[in-house]
Enzyme design. Structure first.
Site, PDB file in Angstrom:
ATOM      1  N   LYS A 199       0.870  -1.190   0.000  1.00 56.47           N
ATOM      2  CA  LYS A 199       0.000   0.000   0.000  1.00 56.47           C
ATOM      3  C   LYS A 199       0.898   1.230   0.000  1.00 56.47           C
ATOM      4  O   LYS A 199       1.445   1.614   1.036  1.00 56.47           O
ATOM      5  CB  LYS A 199      -0.892  -0.033   1.249  1.00 56.47           C
ATOM      6  CG  LYS A 199      -2.227   0.647   1.117  1.00 56.47           C
ATOM      7  CD  LYS A 199      -2.199   2.148   0.857  1.00 56.47           C
ATOM      8  CE  LYS A 199      -1.920   2.975   2.072  1.00 56.47           C
ATOM      9  NZ  LYS A 199      -1.751   4.431   1.754  1.00 56.47           N
ATOM     10  N   GLY A 253       6.603   5.184   8.384  1.00 52.87           N
ATOM     11  CA  GLY A 253       5.809   6.411   8.389  1.00 52.87           C
ATOM     12  C   GLY A 253       5.867   7.067   9.746  1.00 52.87           C
ATOM     13  O   GLY A 253       6.867   6.954  10.456  1.00 52.87           O
ATOM     14  N   SER A 254       4.772   7.728  10.109  1.00 55.42           N
ATOM     15  CA  SER A 254       4.768   8.501  11.352  1.00 55.42           C
ATOM     16  C   SER A 254       4.695   7.586  12.574  1.00 55.42           C
ATOM     17  O   SER A 254       4.119   6.495  12.516  1.00 55.42           O
ATOM     18  CB  SER A 254       3.570   9.449  11.365  1.00 55.42           C
ATOM     19  OG  SER A 254       2.367   8.719  11.331  1.00 55.42           O
ATOM     20  N   THR A 255       5.244   8.065  13.674  1.00 55.02           N
ATOM     21  CA  THR A 255       5.177   7.315  14.928  1.00 55.02           C
ATOM     22  C   THR A 255       3.720   7.149  15.350  1.00 55.02           C
ATOM     23  O   THR A 255       3.315   6.096  15.851  1.00 55.02           O
ATOM     24  CB  THR A 255       6.013   8.039  16.007  1.00 55.02           C
ATOM     25  OG1 THR A 255       7.378   8.031  15.554  1.00 55.02           O
ATOM     26  CG2 THR A 255       5.938   7.360  17.355  1.00 55.02           C
ATOM     27  N   GLU A 256       2.936   8.202  15.102  1.00 56.53           N
ATOM     28  CA  GLU A 256       1.507   8.161  15.465  1.00 56.53           C
ATOM     29  C   GLU A 256       0.805   6.973  14.776  1.00 56.53           C
ATOM     30  O   GLU A 256       0.129   6.170  15.423  1.00 56.53           O
ATOM     31  CB  GLU A 256       0.902   9.490  14.984  1.00 56.53           C
ATOM     32  CG  GLU A 256      -0.531   9.698  15.281  1.00 56.53           C
ATOM     33  CD  GLU A 256      -1.076  10.877  14.431  1.00 56.53           C
ATOM     34  OE1 GLU A 256      -0.297  11.543  13.709  1.00 56.53           O
ATOM     35  OE2 GLU A 256      -2.293  11.083  14.498  1.00 56.53           O
ATOM     36  N   GLU A 275       9.338   1.362  10.957  1.00 51.77           N
ATOM     37  CA  GLU A 275      10.452   2.310  10.792  1.00 51.77           C
ATOM     38  C   GLU A 275       9.822   3.691  10.862  1.00 51.77           C
ATOM     39  O   GLU A 275       9.107   4.095   9.944  1.00 51.77           O
ATOM     40  CB  GLU A 275      11.164   2.031   9.460  1.00 51.77           C
ATOM     41  CG  GLU A 275      12.571   2.574   9.422  1.00 51.77           C
ATOM     42  CD  GLU A 275      12.640   3.881   8.692  1.00 51.77           C
ATOM     43  OE1 GLU A 275      12.559   4.934   9.375  1.00 51.77           O
ATOM     44  OE2 GLU A 275      12.755   3.867   7.467  1.00 51.77           O
ATOM     45  N   CYS A 309      13.599  10.476   7.692  1.00 46.14           N
ATOM     46  CA  CYS A 309      13.389  10.097   9.088  1.00 46.14           C
ATOM     47  C   CYS A 309      14.671  10.276   9.888  1.00 46.14           C
ATOM     48  O   CYS A 309      14.618  10.466  11.095  1.00 46.14           O
ATOM     49  CB  CYS A 309      12.867   8.678   9.170  1.00 46.14           C
ATOM     50  SG  CYS A 309      13.721   7.560   8.083  1.00 46.14           S
ATOM     51  N   GLU A 407       9.296  16.073  15.628  1.00 45.99           N
ATOM     52  CA  GLU A 407       9.836  15.859  14.280  1.00 45.99           C
ATOM     53  C   GLU A 407       9.195  16.876  13.331  1.00 45.99           C
ATOM     54  O   GLU A 407       7.974  16.933  13.204  1.00 45.99           O
ATOM     55  CB  GLU A 407       9.519  14.437  13.817  1.00 45.99           C
ATOM     56  CG  GLU A 407      10.062  14.152  12.433  1.00 45.99           C
ATOM     57  CD  GLU A 407       9.887  12.693  12.015  1.00 45.99           C
ATOM     58  OE1 GLU A 407       8.755  12.186  12.072  1.00 45.99           O
ATOM     59  OE2 GLU A 407      10.900  12.078  11.626  1.00 45.99           O
TER      60      GLU A 407
HETATM   61  P1  NAI Z   1       1.520   8.592   7.829  1.00 47.62           P
HETATM   62  O1  NAI Z   1       2.198   7.788   8.863  1.00 47.62           O
HETATM   63  O2  NAI Z   1       0.100   8.995   8.048  1.00 47.62           O
HETATM   64  O3  NAI Z   1       1.577   7.835   6.402  1.00 47.62           O
HETATM   65  C1  NAI Z   1       2.451   6.785   6.065  1.00 47.62           C
HETATM   66  C2  NAI Z   1       1.680   5.653   5.410  1.00 47.62           C
HETATM   67  O4  NAI Z   1       0.737   5.158   6.347  1.00 47.62           O
HETATM   68  C3  NAI Z   1       0.863   6.063   4.185  1.00 47.62           C
HETATM   69  O5  NAI Z   1       0.883   5.006   3.257  1.00 47.62           O
HETATM   70  C4  NAI Z   1      -0.529   6.232   4.749  1.00 47.62           C
HETATM   71  O6  NAI Z   1      -1.542   6.056   3.799  1.00 47.62           O
HETATM   72  C5  NAI Z   1      -0.570   5.126   5.770  1.00 47.62           C
HETATM   73  N1  NAI Z   1      -1.549   5.307   6.846  1.00 47.62           N
HETATM   74  C6  NAI Z   1      -2.040   6.459   7.354  1.00 47.62           C
HETATM   75  N2  NAI Z   1      -2.938   6.205   8.326  1.00 47.62           N
HETATM   76  C7  NAI Z   1      -3.011   4.862   8.446  1.00 47.62           C
HETATM   77  C8  NAI Z   1      -3.746   3.983   9.284  1.00 47.62           C
HETATM   78  N3  NAI Z   1      -4.583   4.437  10.206  1.00 47.62           N
HETATM   79  N4  NAI Z   1      -3.553   2.654   9.146  1.00 47.62           N
HETATM   80  C9  NAI Z   1      -2.687   2.168   8.236  1.00 47.62           C
HETATM   81  N5  NAI Z   1      -1.975   2.952   7.396  1.00 47.62           N
HETATM   82  C10 NAI Z   1      -2.125   4.283   7.512  1.00 47.62           C
HETATM   83  O7  NAI Z   1       2.419   9.882   7.610  1.00 47.62           O
HETATM   84  P2  NAI Z   1       1.970  11.286   6.958  1.00 47.62           P
HETATM   85  O8  NAI Z   1       0.643  11.689   7.534  1.00 47.62           O
HETATM   86  O9  NAI Z   1       2.076  11.185   5.500  1.00 47.62           O
HETATM   87  O10 NAI Z   1       3.103  12.231   7.507  1.00 47.62           O
HETATM   88  C11 NAI Z   1       3.004  12.743   8.842  1.00 47.62           C
HETATM   89  C12 NAI Z   1       4.348  12.788   9.490  1.00 47.62           C
HETATM   90  O11 NAI Z   1       4.885  11.488   9.609  1.00 47.62           O
HETATM   91  C13 NAI Z   1       5.427  13.553   8.747  1.00 47.62           C
HETATM   92  O12 NAI Z   1       5.340  14.926   8.955  1.00 47.62           O
HETATM   93  C14 NAI Z   1       6.653  12.969   9.354  1.00 47.62           C
HETATM   94  O13 NAI Z   1       6.907  13.576  10.591  1.00 47.62           O
HETATM   95  C15 NAI Z   1       6.293  11.527   9.572  1.00 47.62           C
HETATM   96  N6  NAI Z   1       6.783  10.644   8.495  1.00 47.62           N
HETATM   97  C16 NAI Z   1       7.834   9.823   8.736  1.00 47.62           C
HETATM   98  C17 NAI Z   1       8.344   9.043   7.722  1.00 47.62           C
HETATM   99  C18 NAI Z   1       9.514   8.133   7.931  1.00 47.62           C
HETATM  100  O14 NAI Z   1      10.233   7.858   6.989  1.00 47.62           O
HETATM  101  N7  NAI Z   1       9.718   7.584   9.105  1.00 47.62           N
HETATM  102  C19 NAI Z   1       7.817   9.100   6.367  1.00 47.62           C
HETATM  103  C20 NAI Z   1       6.663   9.947   6.220  1.00 47.62           C
HETATM  104  C21 NAI Z   1       6.191  10.686   7.257  1.00 47.62           C
END
Ligand code: NAI
Ligand code: MG
Length: 505
Positions: A199, A253-256, A275, A309, A407
């Site tokens: 995804k 993706g995000s820690t949240e 990660e 990240c 972050e």
């Molecule tokens: P996100 O964590 O919401 O998105 C990452 C992935 O998770 C996307 O594919 C998204 O569709 C999916 N996702 C979102 N909500 C989900 C859920 N409830 N269940 C399963 N999958 C879900 O990150 P977002 O909103 O794009 O960015 C927010 C912040 O996250 C950024 O500002 C940054 O601080 C952090 N981030 C960290 C990354 C890393 O490489 N560790 C990469 C991208 C964002």
């Protein structure tokens, strides 16, 4: 696609790809989503629509998981000898290189990063991980273990372990390195013998779609081994993370959202690797090669517009060199040419989305209001429709400020001097964060470098460098930066189960 959207000459394949209505890829076929809904993908340099993708939902995830399950349970992938699977994985690396120009252009259009950077880093790193993992397909080995068994005196046993694929894996990836994140996930899962539902991030699904189209057209993977469902996080990511027939979920993706994934995975106790975010320190000692440290610390935060990240977002420089370091980084920041990623003279493109623009510009304002001093940048501009934030250096920051604690995920560095060279104190400052992804240490004193490396609670420590990645080096986080490691042979642990077999001789 409206042709006027593209102000740049693009590879023919990119033009025809963008003109298509994108579908889902399930069981070896391109299919429509059961929701009939779509979502728009924009060019972050203009805010204009680039393409339209299928908005997958829980029904589509269900179908994709069924296809992956069937491919796994039937042995359609694991039944192929490991050396042949290795050859297929290697060929995916070759396919990426053969389509390097178009993949770099798609990445730049979709994510905003400079096309030259996508061509020099994202694309070759992606092909490289397939080649590295191709070799591992034949080397996932168990051990023979001498056992004693005190309660069966005199008995003799032969015990050994085998490492088996974990099964069907759900992989949810972000937008900062869209192709590379797909590669980091797909390559080891295939090497381990797993089948996949991927995804991609809704902001940047195009390079993963094109990669899978290229793989599909080559006919090298059996149907159902690799499936792709595009869609929003809540609609497509969440049902994948909670699906009862998925054996493992890998998330970046995000820690949240990482925390939500662990909760969603609890239903069937699927394995989880994460990660997540970071707030990585860059620590510069007065004896360092200061010019190299300045260039390195600038690149640590400004590479990929700070959307890394492991971005070096907290800069600690010794007071003897603090002014020189901040001035040097500020000079670099001022000279970085910000513009559309497809413009070959651009050195820093737009942020990926309006959401990120609002978030990062909000942090810049909060930094100013908390007393931080802007010594470079501090400007942002979305008047053209693009999400441009200028490389920004804050001095006079401290550990209590929001922009030092959270972050930012943008080109914003927070500089703080230190006076004491007590390594315990420096390590405490560096570790004063909920994250633990990476750090860099700049010094010529090897004893200081190694001692500090051992005190820093992070998955990666770079010495006199930052952002050095290789397919063979494990990458991942301590603390809230995640669980498990990407890359290297370590990542194979995410995708294998260990079975102990004991024979009574
Ligand atoms: P996100 O964590 O919401 O998105 C990452 C992935 O998770 C996307 O594919 C998204 O569709 C999916 N996702 C979102 N909500 C989900 C859920 N409830 N269940 C399963 N999958 C879900 O990150 P977002 O909103 O794009 O960015 C927010 C912040 O996250 C950024 O500002 C940054 O601080 C952090 N981030 C960290 C990354 C890393 O490489 N560790 C990469 C991208 C964002
Ligand atoms: Mg989100």
């Amino acid at each position: 696609m409206d042709a006027s959207v593209l102000n740049y000459t693009v590879n023919d394949n990119v033009a025809s790809f963008l003109n298509k209505n994108q579908k889902l890829y399930i069981g070896g076929k391109w299919v429509d989503t059961s929701s009939s809904k779509t979502f728009d993908v924009e060019d972050p340099a203009t805010g204009k629509k680039l393409s339209s993708c299928a908005a997958g939902n829980s029904n589509d995830i269900d179908l994709a998981v069924k296809a992956a399950r069937e491919a796994f349970d039937s042995g359609r992938w694991t039944g192929i000898p490991a050396n042949e699977r290795g050859k297929i994985i290697w060929k995916i690396g070759d396919l990426i290189d053969n389509h390097a120009e178009e993949l770099a252009q798609l990445e730049s259009l979709d994510n905003g990063k400079p096309v030259a950077v996508a061509g020099a880093a994202d694309v070759p790193l992606s092909s490289d991980i397939f080649r590295y993992m191709a070799g591992w397909a034949t080397k996932i080995e168990g051990e023979t273990i001498p056992i004693s068994v005190p309660y069966t005196p005199g008995a003799q046993y032969h015990s050994y372990t085998v490492k088996e694929p974990v099964g069907v894996v759900g992989q949810i990836i972000p937008w900062n390195f869209p192709l590379l994140m797909a590669a980091w996930k797909i390559a080891p899962a295939l090497a381990a013998g797993c089948t996949i539902v991927l995804k991609p991030a809704e902001q940047t699904p195009l390079s993963a779609l094109r990669l899978i189209e290229i793989i599909h057209d080559s006919g090298i993977l059996p149907d159902g081994v690799l499936n792709l469902v595009t869609g929003l996080g809540e609609d497509a990511g969440a049902p994948l993370a909670s699906h009862p027939h998925v054996d493992k979920v890998a998330f970046t993706g995000s820690t949240e959202v990482g925390k939500l994934i662990t909760k969603a995975a609890a239903g069937n106790l699927k394995k989880v690797s994460l990660e997540l975010g970071g707030k990585s320190p860059t620590i510069i000692f007065p004896d360092a090669d200061i010019d190299a440290a300045i260039a390195g610390a600038a690149s640590a935060i400004f590479f990929n517009h700070g959307q890394c990240c492991c971005a070096g977002s907290r800069l600690f420089a010794h007071e003897k060199v603090f002014d020189k370091v901040t001035e040097g980084i500020s000079k670099i920041a001022d000279q970085i040419k910000v513009g559309p990623g497809m413009d070959t003279s651009t050195e820093m493109g737009p942020l990926v989305s309006d959401e990120q623009f609002q978030k990062v510009s909000g942090y810049i304002e909060s930094g100013k209001s908390e007393g931080g001093e802007v010594v470079a940048g501090g400007k942002y501009d979305n008047s053209s429709g693009g999400h441009f934030v200028h490389p920004t250096v804050f001095a006079k920051t401290n550990a209590d400020m929001t922009l030092v604690k959270e972050e930012i995920f943008g080109p914003v560095v927070c500089a703080q001097p230190f006076s004491d060279e007590n390594l315990e104190k420096i390590a405490n400052e560096a570790n004063n964060t909920t994250f633990g992804l990476a750090a860099s240490v700049w010094t010529k004193n090897i004893s200081v470098a190694h001692k500090l490396a051992s005190k820093i609670r992070a998955g990666t420590v770079w010495i006199n460098c930052h952002n050095i990645f290789d397919a063979s080096l494990p990458f991942g986080g301590f603390k809230e930066s995640g669980w498990g490691r990407e890359m290297g042979h370590e990542v194979l642990k995410n995708y294998t189960e260990v079975k102990a077999v004991t024979v009574n001789l």
